[in-house]
Scaffold this motif. Structure first.
Motif, PDB file in Angstrom:
ATOM      1  N   LYS A  13       1.037  -0.993   0.001  1.00  0.00           N
ATOM      2  CA  LYS A  13      -0.219  -0.363   0.281  1.00  0.00           C
ATOM      3  C   LYS A  13       0.877   1.581  -0.362  1.00  0.00           C
ATOM      4  CE  LYS A  13      -3.572  -2.499   2.115  1.00  0.00           C
ATOM      5  NZ  LYS A  13      -4.630  -2.356   2.891  1.00  0.00           N
ATOM      6  N   HIS A  95      -8.177  -3.239  -5.896  1.00  0.00           N
ATOM      7  CA  HIS A  95      -8.229  -3.060  -4.926  1.00  0.00           C
ATOM      8  C   HIS A  95      -9.385  -2.503  -4.203  1.00  0.00           C
ATOM      9  CE1 HIS A  95      -7.453  -3.105  -0.970  1.00  0.00           C
ATOM     10  NE2 HIS A  95      -6.127  -3.551  -0.942  1.00  0.00           N
ATOM     11  N   GLU A 166     -11.237 -10.407  -1.520  1.00  0.00           N
ATOM     12  CA  GLU A 166     -10.902  -9.941  -0.530  1.00  0.00           C
ATOM     13  C   GLU A 166     -12.551  -9.298   0.574  1.00  0.00           C
ATOM     14  OE1 GLU A 166      -6.368  -8.393  -0.021  1.00  0.00           O
ATOM     15  OE2 GLU A 166      -7.780  -6.467  -1.602  1.00  0.00           O
ATOM     16  N   GLY A 172      -7.944  -4.692   6.459  1.00  0.00           N
ATOM     17  CA  GLY A 172      -6.930  -3.820   7.534  1.00  0.00           C
ATOM     18  C   GLY A 172      -7.984  -3.457   9.054  1.00  0.00           C
ATOM     19  N   SER A 212      -6.761  -8.956   6.320  1.00  0.00           N
ATOM     20  CA  SER A 212      -6.171  -9.141   7.552  1.00  0.00           C
ATOM     21  C   SER A 212      -5.477 -10.775   7.816  1.00  0.00           C
ATOM     22  CB  SER A 212      -7.425  -8.967   9.404  1.00  0.00           C
ATOM     23  OG  SER A 212      -8.251  -7.602   9.174  1.00  0.00           O
ATOM     24  N   GLY A 234      -1.510  -5.216   5.774  1.00  0.00           N
ATOM     25  CA  GLY A 234      -0.363  -5.309   7.078  1.00  0.00           C
ATOM     26  C   GLY A 234       0.452  -6.090   7.051  1.00  0.00           C
TER      27      GLY A 234
END
Ligand code: PEP
Length: 249
Positions: A13, A95, A166, A172, A212, A234
């Motif tokens: 990102k 995305h 996703e 996130g 996640s 992340g």
């Protein structure tokens, strides 16, 4: 399935500094990564070239988006032509963080097709918002996203595409989908892909889970038959990324 090589993408990102990106590359270069997993990392556009030069060659590099058509008077955009010219192998398209800025299914699909035509491989994203999940209408949201891709991709194109499912509510948030939730939707997507793109495409196309995913949740998810890897946000910035790459033990 054995025919679908496990795939783990890292979506960095809009993160990093020169120092942090160099540290991340060093970490990856020193990691032990399963050769049974195809690994691709997607740095911010400004770092793509530097990462490509310094990163071990068994890890692919991708961009996080590209322009919907070729070069021209499109200030601030990066064309697939440029990415291909730079030797970039992959690009993330569709995305949810970009769809949220107004990219509709049809534009996303057109962009993906343009990138494929320029020789890039595509991580084609899809996924529903919390309202759809809670209303039990996930497929009504996701299938049109898949249909838009299928309407413009040829059979040959599909060999250069991985789908990333996703769920937006999982991105996130720390709210990883359960293996059962993810498997159900992956199986539905695969069945639908069979209807709109053909049984062979459905059988051979990798469907990644994103949202996640962590070193702790990856093994349970990856054990499911229709989960062929991950797109990781992340956790792709941490040493834990290697655990996800190696999660199949
Ligand atoms: C993503 O944005 O592709 C993603 C999966 O992010 P995270 O892993 O941080 O939820």
């Amino acid at each position: 399935s054995d025919a679908r090589k496990f795939f783990v993408g890292g979506n960095w990102k809009c993160n990093g500094s020169v120092q942090q990106v160099n540290d991340l590359v060093s970490m990856l270069n020193q990691s032990t990564l399963s050769t049974d997993t195809e690994v691709v990392v997607c740095p911010s556009q400004v770092y793509v070239q530097g990462v490509s030069e310094k990163l071990r060659k068994d890890i692919g590099v991708g961009a996080q988006d590209c322009w919907v058509q070729g070069n021209g008077a499109f200030t601030g955009e990066t064309s697939a032509d440029m990415l291909a010219d730079m030797g970039v192998g992959w690009v993330v398209i569709g995305h949810s963080e970009r769809r949220g800025k107004g990219e509709a299914d049809e534009e996303v699909a057109r962009k993906a097709k343009y990138a494929l035509d320029k020789g890039l491989k595509v991580i084609a994203c899809c996924g529903e918002p919390l309202e759809s999940r809670e209303a039990g209408t996930t497929n009504d949201f996701v299938f049109p996203q898949i249909k838009a891709y299928a309407d413009v991709f040829s059979k040959e194109d599909w060999a250069n595409v991985v789908i990333a499912y996703e769920p937006i509510w999982a991105i996130g948030t720390g709210l990883t989908a359960t293996p059962e939730q993810a498997q159900d939707t992956h199986a539905d997507i695969r069945q639908y892909l069979g209807e709109v793109a053909g049984a062979d495409v459905a059988e051979s196309t990798r469907i990644l889970y994103g949202g996640s995913a962590t070193g702790a949740t990856a093994p349970g998810l990856s054990a499911k038959p229709d989960i062929d890897g991950f797109l990781v946000g992340g956790a792709s910035l941490k040493p834990e990324f290697a655990d996800i790459v190696n999660c199949q033990g």
